[in-house]
Motif scaffolding. Structure first.
Motif, PDB file in Angstrom:
ATOM      1  N   LYS A  28       0.860  -1.182   0.000  1.00 20.95           N
ATOM      2  CA  LYS A  28       0.000   0.000   0.000  1.00 20.95           C
ATOM      3  C   LYS A  28       0.890   1.224   0.000  1.00 20.95           C
ATOM      4  CE  LYS A  28      -3.858  -2.091   2.386  1.00 20.95           C
ATOM      5  NZ  LYS A  28      -4.831  -1.966   3.474  1.00 20.95           N
ATOM      6  N   VAL A  29       0.585   2.173  -0.885  1.00 20.38           N
ATOM      7  CA  VAL A  29       1.403   3.370  -1.033  1.00 20.38           C
ATOM      8  C   VAL A  29       0.494   4.582  -1.138  1.00 20.38           C
ATOM      9  CG1 VAL A  29       3.142   4.489  -2.468  1.00 20.38           C
ATOM     10  CG2 VAL A  29       3.121   2.014  -2.287  1.00 20.38           C
ATOM     11  N   ARG A  30       0.847   5.635  -0.437  1.00 20.71           N
ATOM     12  CA  ARG A  30       0.098   6.887  -0.550  1.00 20.71           C
ATOM     13  C   ARG A  30       0.781   7.746  -1.595  1.00 20.71           C
ATOM     14  NH1 ARG A  30      -3.440   8.017   3.983  1.00 20.71           N
ATOM     15  NH2 ARG A  30      -3.422  10.145   3.192  1.00 20.71           N
ATOM     16  N   VAL A  31      -0.009   8.295  -2.503  1.00 21.19           N
ATOM     17  CA  VAL A  31       0.532   9.138  -3.571  1.00 21.19           C
ATOM     18  C   VAL A  31      -0.316  10.395  -3.711  1.00 21.19           C
ATOM     19  CG1 VAL A  31       1.506   7.199  -4.859  1.00 21.19           C
ATOM     20  CG2 VAL A  31      -0.817   7.929  -5.340  1.00 21.19           C
ATOM     21  N   THR A  32       0.260  11.389  -4.381  1.00 18.52           N
ATOM     22  CA  THR A  32      -0.490  12.611  -4.670  1.00 18.52           C
ATOM     23  C   THR A  32      -1.424  12.334  -5.845  1.00 18.52           C
ATOM     24  OG1 THR A  32       1.104  13.423  -6.264  1.00 18.52           O
ATOM     25  CG2 THR A  32       1.465  14.041  -3.961  1.00 18.52           C
ATOM     26  N   ALA A  33      -2.333  13.243  -6.101  1.00 20.44           N
ATOM     27  CA  ALA A  33      -3.250  13.107  -7.232  1.00 20.44           C
ATOM     28  C   ALA A  33      -2.472  13.036  -8.543  1.00 20.44           C
ATOM     29  CB  ALA A  33      -4.242  14.263  -7.256  1.00 20.44           C
ATOM     30  N   LEU A  37      -2.311   9.873 -11.290  1.00 16.39           N
ATOM     31  CA  LEU A  37      -2.599  10.003 -12.709  1.00 16.39           C
ATOM     32  C   LEU A  37      -1.460   9.430 -13.553  1.00 16.39           C
ATOM     33  CD1 LEU A  37      -4.178  13.563 -12.833  1.00 16.39           C
ATOM     34  CD2 LEU A  37      -5.341  11.383 -13.236  1.00 16.39           C
ATOM     35  N   ARG A  38      -0.236   9.712 -13.144  1.00 15.25           N
ATOM     36  CA  ARG A  38       0.927   9.170 -13.892  1.00 15.25           C
ATOM     37  C   ARG A  38       0.957   7.649 -13.828  1.00 15.25           C
ATOM     38  NH1 ARG A  38       5.909  12.743 -11.891  1.00 15.25           N
ATOM     39  NH2 ARG A  38       5.872  10.989 -10.489  1.00 15.25           N
TER      40      ARG A  38
END
Length: 42
Positions: A28-33, A37-38
């Protein structure tokens, strides 16, 4: 008397349970919006 088979016999037969193919880990990884998208575009 008829031999009873486990209901999971067919499921195990069709599954590819080799150690190289079996998926046993969750990451599980938290990413920015923007990062999301990338990743989704790949």
């Amino acid at each position: 008397m008829a031999e009873m088979k486990s209901p999971n016999v067919h499921a195990k037969k069709n599954r590819n349970d080799t150690p190289r193919k079996r998926k046993t880990h969750i990451i599980k990884v938290r990413v920015t919006a923007e990062e999301k998208l990338r990743i989704a575009s790949r």
